[in-house]
Motif scaffolding. Structure first.
Motif, short mmCIF file in Angstrom:
data_model
loop_
_atom_site.label_atom_id
_atom_site.label_comp_id
_atom_site.label_asym_id
_atom_site.label_seq_id
_atom_site.Cartn_x
_atom_site.Cartn_y
_atom_site.Cartn_z
N LEU A 158 -73.19 23.99 -41.40
CA LEU A 158 -71.98 24.22 -40.58
C LEU A 158 -71.90 23.17 -39.48
O LEU A 158 -72.81 23.04 -38.66
CB LEU A 158 -71.99 25.62 -39.97
CG LEU A 158 -71.91 26.79 -40.95
CD1 LEU A 158 -71.83 28.11 -40.19
CD2 LEU A 158 -70.71 26.66 -41.88
N LYS A 159 -70.80 22.45 -39.47
CA LYS A 159 -70.56 21.41 -38.47
C LYS A 159 -69.27 21.72 -37.71
O LYS A 159 -68.54 22.65 -38.03
CB LYS A 159 -70.45 20.03 -39.13
CG LYS A 159 -71.59 19.69 -40.08
CD LYS A 159 -72.91 19.56 -39.36
CE LYS A 159 -74.02 19.19 -40.34
NZ LYS A 159 -75.34 19.22 -39.71
N TYR A 160 -69.00 20.90 -36.71
CA TYR A 160 -67.76 21.03 -35.93
C TYR A 160 -66.55 20.96 -36.86
O TYR A 160 -65.57 21.69 -36.68
CB TYR A 160 -67.71 19.93 -34.88
CG TYR A 160 -66.49 19.95 -34.00
CD1 TYR A 160 -66.40 20.80 -32.90
CD2 TYR A 160 -65.42 19.10 -34.25
CE1 TYR A 160 -65.28 20.82 -32.09
CE2 TYR A 160 -64.29 19.10 -33.45
CZ TYR A 160 -64.23 19.97 -32.36
OH TYR A 160 -63.11 19.97 -31.57
N SER A 161 -66.63 20.09 -37.87
CA SER A 161 -65.51 19.93 -38.81
C SER A 161 -65.22 21.22 -39.57
O SER A 161 -64.07 21.48 -39.94
CB SER A 161 -65.81 18.80 -39.79
OG SER A 161 -66.99 19.08 -40.53
N LYS A 209 -78.33 24.20 -34.18
CA LYS A 209 -77.26 23.67 -33.32
C LYS A 209 -75.99 24.44 -33.57
O LYS A 209 -75.56 24.61 -34.71
CB LYS A 209 -77.05 22.18 -33.61
CG LYS A 209 -76.06 21.52 -32.66
CD LYS A 209 -75.95 20.04 -32.95
CE LYS A 209 -74.95 19.38 -32.01
NZ LYS A 209 -74.79 17.92 -32.27
N ASN A 210 -75.37 24.91 -32.49
CA ASN A 210 -74.15 25.72 -32.61
C ASN A 210 -72.94 24.81 -32.84
O ASN A 210 -72.63 23.96 -32.00
CB ASN A 210 -73.95 26.54 -31.33
CG ASN A 210 -72.93 27.65 -31.51
OD1 ASN A 210 -72.01 27.53 -32.30
ND2 ASN A 210 -73.08 28.72 -30.78
N PRO A 211 -72.23 24.97 -33.97
CA PRO A 211 -71.06 24.12 -34.23
C PRO A 211 -69.92 24.35 -33.25
O PRO A 211 -68.97 23.56 -33.20
CB PRO A 211 -70.65 24.51 -35.65
CG PRO A 211 -71.21 25.89 -35.86
CD PRO A 211 -72.47 25.93 -35.05
N TYR A 215 -66.19 23.17 -29.09
CA TYR A 215 -64.90 23.75 -29.45
C TYR A 215 -64.42 24.71 -28.36
O TYR A 215 -65.19 25.51 -27.84
CB TYR A 215 -65.01 24.51 -30.78
CG TYR A 215 -63.68 25.04 -31.27
CD1 TYR A 215 -62.84 24.25 -32.06
CD2 TYR A 215 -63.25 26.32 -30.92
CE1 TYR A 215 -61.61 24.72 -32.49
CE2 TYR A 215 -62.02 26.80 -31.36
CZ TYR A 215 -61.21 26.00 -32.14
OH TYR A 215 -60.00 26.48 -32.56
#
Length: 418
Positions: A158-161, A209-211, A215
């Protein structure tokens, strides 16, 4: 291919599952004499299998590719052993297998996280709140299948995208209820729940790491509809012939004079009416939403409505008012406001806003008192209504300024004419 006395890796053909000259390849991991077997999802010719080298002797491109794959598997199994040792985890054949196939704590999936949350939050979250998480789960499942072409995804992927893609899917796609897309705040609510799930994953150390780190949720502030003093009076005094409309109007007005939400009004029973310290009747209850205790003196209009329905034939056992379903109530409210010529998009929650603004704050009740009666846990929540009143005051004063300006100009012209 052993590496130490207590840890070894062995590739072998499962002859029991042989199909003609082909048999599936398995890896056997042994730690302290205990084994775990892993299907490598590959098959090869029994004829060309070297039982000593644990490889195929085939010189074809397929044979060379298979041997390269086996080397990669061997290296990965060694890496799994090394990782578990470095993390001071219990190193067993099963734990190495779990790490290899991605079923250990470091390789949890998004839907495993959702299931863990929903299972552990039963009895902690309110049923309505938990129901909202189930709805968010349904959107996640649809997004994974339709947009990502998969049934699940590892948390580590899971990424920012992913967050941006999910947001766009929610904005463009049809909602679960109908073909219309969700509004902005509906989208943000689902993302807010997903962010809470990611925070849980961080707490459980399932995610490194928290995506959601970069955001920001973007809620839009919508105008809170409430009745003015004149509109409330019209609502109260209107002669409504339809019995169903009349009941909904009365329940709505009751909420306008008590500040109770739809759920809290529906749950009211005789035990909630007590004599307060002033000798008058009060409502003593607990908010369903946050379990906050609420004590509200009964104003005369609210008393009259309770008395009106005291012997109503459709009252549920012990309940004080015959409350329709939330959907039916809100549908009737829209029709009542249209009949009365009130051009506002009212819902039952508008009664709570009316209590806070028109009935209490506008009449000088201190905001701290209003906050207590509304069952708010923070006074900042109640201050939203105070800001609404400031806008109203500002608007009224603008009108006054214009009137005074016109009056002064008229007076000046009169003096000049003299």
């Amino acid at each position: 291919m052993g590496t130490t006395r207590t840890f070894s890796i062995h590739f072998w053909l499962n002859i029991a599952k042989r199909n003609g000259d082909s048999a599936p390849i398995y890896a056997r991991v042994t730690v302290d004499g205990k084994r775990a077997e892993i299907s490598l999802q590959r098959q090869t010719s029994v004829t060309y299998w070297d039982t000593k080298a644990k490889k195929t002797t085939s010189r074809t491109p397929e044979g060379k590719a298979l041997n390269t794959y086996l080397d990669q598997v061997y290296a990965k199994l060694l890496q799994c052993h090394k990782q578990l040792s470095a993390e001071f985890e219990l190193v067993t054949a099963k734990s190495i297998k779990a790490r290899f196939v991605g079923h250990d704590e470091r390789h949890k999936t998004l839907l495993e996280l959702v299931a863990y949350h929903n299972q552990n939050m039963k009895g902690v979250l309110k049923p309505g709140t938990l129901k909202n998480y189930y709805t968010t789960e349904n959107y996640i499942r649809r997004f994974l299948v339709r947009e990502k072409k998969t049934n699940d995804i590892y948390l580590k992927h899971l990424k920012y995208s992913f967050i941006i893609d999910f947001e766009q899917y929610l904005r463009k796609g049809p909602s679960l209820q109908n073909s219309n897309p969700l509004n902005n705040n509906g989208v943000m609510k689902h993302l807010e729940r997903l962010r809470k799930l990611m925070n849980l994953a961080m707490d459980l150390e399932w995610l490194e790491k928290n995506p959601f780190t970069r955001y920001k949720l973007k809620f839009k502030r919508y105008k809170k509809e409430f009745l003015s003093q004149e509109e409330l009076k019209l609502f109260q005094e209107a002669d409504i012939e339809d019995k169903g409309y009349g009941i909904v109007r009365d329940i709505f007005v009751f909420s306008c004079y008590t500040g109770l939400s739809y759920t809290d009004v529906r749950l009211l029973d005789k035990s909630n009416i007590v004599v307060g310290i002033d000798g008058e009747r009060w409502i003593f209850t607990q908010r369903e939403k946050n379990e906050q205790p609420v004590k509200i003196p009964l104003l005369e209009v609210a008393k009259q409505i309770l008395e009106k329905y005291e012997d109503h034939p459709h009252l549920n056992q012990g309940k004080l008012l015959p409350v329709y379903s939330n959907q039916k109530t809100n549908a009737y409210l829209k029709e009542i406001t249209a009949l009365l010529g009130i051009s506002k998009n009212l819902t039952f929650h508008s009664a709570r806003h009316t209590f806070a603004t028109t009935v209490t704050l506008s009449n000088g009740v201190p905001i701290e008192t209003v906050s207590k009666m509304l069952g708010h846990t923070k006074i900042s929540t109640t201050q939203v209504y105070a800001r609404v009143l400031e806008e109203k005051i500002s608007s009224d004063m603008s009108g006054l300024r214009r009137a005074l300006s016109f009056s002064n100009n008229t007076r000046e012209r009169g003096i000049i004419n003299l």
